[in-house]
Enzyme design. Structure first.
Site, mmCIF file in Angstrom:
data_model
loop_
_atom_site.group_PDB
_atom_site.id
_atom_site.type_symbol
_atom_site.label_atom_id
_atom_site.label_comp_id
_atom_site.label_asym_id
_atom_site.label_seq_id
_atom_site.Cartn_x
_atom_site.Cartn_y
_atom_site.Cartn_z
ATOM 1 N N TYR A 131 0.828 -1.132 -0.087
ATOM 2 C CA TYR A 131 0.061 -0.073 -0.108
ATOM 3 C C TYR A 131 0.783 1.231 -0.171
ATOM 4 C CZ TYR A 131 -3.513 3.358 1.639
ATOM 5 O OH TYR A 131 -4.152 4.600 1.562
ATOM 6 N N LYS A 239 -11.955 -0.168 4.934
ATOM 7 C CA LYS A 239 -12.196 -1.237 3.631
ATOM 8 C C LYS A 239 -13.573 -2.170 4.003
ATOM 9 C CE LYS A 239 -8.779 1.499 2.362
ATOM 10 N NZ LYS A 239 -7.673 0.906 2.018
HETATM 11 C C1 PLP Z 1 -6.483 1.585 2.561
HETATM 12 C C2 PLP Z 1 -5.213 0.727 3.077
HETATM 13 C C3 PLP Z 1 -4.137 0.933 3.976
HETATM 14 C C4 PLP Z 1 -4.322 2.306 4.571
HETATM 15 O O1 PLP Z 1 -5.442 2.290 5.511
HETATM 16 P P1 PLP Z 1 -6.210 3.669 6.059
HETATM 17 O O2 PLP Z 1 -7.341 3.448 6.672
HETATM 18 O O3 PLP Z 1 -6.405 4.518 4.509
HETATM 19 O O4 PLP Z 1 -5.347 4.304 6.785
HETATM 20 C C5 PLP Z 1 -3.160 0.019 4.184
HETATM 21 N N1 PLP Z 1 -3.349 -1.260 3.603
HETATM 22 C C6 PLP Z 1 -4.135 -1.430 2.679
HETATM 23 C C7 PLP Z 1 -3.862 -2.901 1.516
HETATM 24 C C8 PLP Z 1 -5.178 -0.508 2.143
HETATM 25 O O5 PLP Z 1 -5.757 -0.889 1.064
#
Ligand code: PLP
Length: 425
Positions: A131, A239
């Site tokens: 990420y 997510k």
């Molecule tokens: C979105 C995401 C993050 C970061 O998360 P936030 O809630 O935006 O801080 C980390 N790892 C993955 C795989 C992501 O999709």
């Protein structure tokens, strides 16, 4: 401090996570009989006596051992709060973790974990791609503290895990292996069990090597890294766990003794989630299985449709791995379903990709993923635009690539939208 799950039985059989998710860890009699856990929007908690306040602090600060059956009393919402404690208990269920910790973002969960366990001189071995925020923190912030990152590409023989292990710094300094599987946006898999074996091989009494897995992409329904030897699992709860595109949050879960250290560090960094975020996530978890199952089924229809379309060159979808592909064996070993993330290459280039994106109607053009609504984005110019073109090529990202996160809409409506947008190209 996690609850004892073995007590949650019915007619001698353990209850499953989806059956426990509405009530686990909550006692209505402590909240005026309210069926649902209220939002404990309070910064601090009243002690009944000074002696009780002293006893709570002794436990919280580790000044004495916990006595049999004693639970940590409520003190102050940076240390503990019912909405977070009950949520954390529920988060342990799908992954079968000892304990969990909730943060105000996925990045807070990830950076707190890295900073708690890495020290100057340590080596951090990690998969690529990661990420974007994680990649930036590892490449730009950790070196300021004398921590050395070494990267590997799971499917590139030139820069494989085996090659990375030949680095002379590994045997004496490896402290953590950090992987993201499936990788974003290509759905490339990293073998969790193989990484766990390597972590064990390089572990010593004084310097155990930890395996940390970012499981955001498949979520706890379709992949349980702890079962395959991971020490800690991290999630962007923004997510799938949140699942409604209305909050930002993160989770770390895993072994008790490691989680105790994560939670202690969180207390001092002060990046725990708020009661409101905790409450929203509890509500989301009740439908996690329903949402993720519906999204997974929809994604299969969409991926099959795309694979057959003349304007689509290639589809990156776990459900389409062929048995000869070495990735297939990893998929069978560690994934329970293909999830709902699909990338595909459109015939043409950036112009065709943009035309397609600009013509979508039902599917929204936005980054993020895992939510009830379907989203589309262009990795090369959006989520991965800070990755140099040469590196993008190595990762398999091109200007033809479009990433889809499939939601819970009717699959035929999604396909109709994709069809008309492809026709416009
Ligand atoms: C979105 C995401 C993050 C970061 O998360 P936030 O809630 O935006 O801080 C980390 N790892 C993955 C795989 C992501 O999709």
């Amino acid at each position: 401090m996690a609850r004892d799950r073995s007590k949650e039985q019915l007619a001698g059989k353990p209850l499953r996570p989806e059956s426990l998710m509405m009530s686990y860890g909550y006692k209505p009699e402590l909240s005026e009989g309210a069926l649902k856990c209220p939002i404990f929007q309070t910064s601090t908690f009243v002690f009944q006596t000074a002696e009780e306040g002293q006893a709570f602090f002794e436990l919280a600060y580790g000044l004495r051992e916990q006595s049999e059956g004693e639970e940590l009393g409520l003190i102050y919402s940076r240390l503990n709060n019912p909405d977070l404690e009950i949520l954390e208990d529920r988060l342990t269920l799908w992954d079968d973790a000892d304990d969990a910790a909730v943060f105000e973002s996925g990045m807070a969960a990830i950076t707190t974990t890295l900073l708690q366990f890495l020290n100057p001189g340590d080596v951090l071995l990690h998969s690529v791609p990661l990420y974007g925020g994680t990649e930036y923190f590892i490449a730009n912030v950790l070196p300021r503290f004398g921590i050395h990152p070494i990267s590997f590409y799971p499917t590139d023989p030139e820069q494989s895990l085996e090659k990375a292990l030949e680095d002379p710094r590994i045997p004496d300094h490896l402290r953590m292996i950090y992987i993201e599987t499936p990788a974003n946006p290509t759905n490339v898999l990293v073998d969790i069990e193989q990484c766990a074996t390597i972590a064990q091989q390089f572990s010593t009494e004084e310097r155990p090597v930890l395996l940390v897995v970012d499981n955001t992409f498949l979520g706890p329904l379709w992949q349980r890294p702890l079962k395959h030897g991971a020490d800690l699992v991290v999630y962007s709860a923004t997510k799938f766990l949140g699942g409604h595109s209305d909050l930002i949050a993160g989770v770390v879960l895993g072994k008790a003794e490691l989680m105790q250290q994560v939670k202690q560090f969180r207390t001092f960094v002060g990046n725990m989630a708020s009661p409101w975020t905790g409450w929203l996530l509890m509500r989301s978890l009740e439908t996690l299985k329903l949402r993720m199952t519906s999204q997974m089924k929809n994604a299969r229809y969409v991926a099959d449709f795309l694979a057959d379309h003349p304007k689509v060159e290639k589809v990156f979808y776990l459900g389409h791995l062929s048995e000869e592909d070495p990735q297939y064996a990893i998929y069978r070993k560690q994934c329970l379903a293909p999830g709902s993330m699909i990338s595909f290459n459109i015939r043409g280039g950036k112009k065709e990709a943009f035309r397609f994106l600009n013509h979508l109607k039902l599917i929204k053009l936005a980054v993020s993923l895992g939510s009830t609504e379907s989203l589309a984005e262009h990795p090369a110019t959006m989520t991965h635009s800070d990755v140099p073109p040469e590196e993008q090529r190595r990762m398999g990202i091109s200007e033809k690539m479009i990433r889809l996160s499939i939601g819970v809409e009717h699959p035929e409506d999604l396909i109709a939208d994709l069809e008309q947008a492809l026709q416009a190209v």
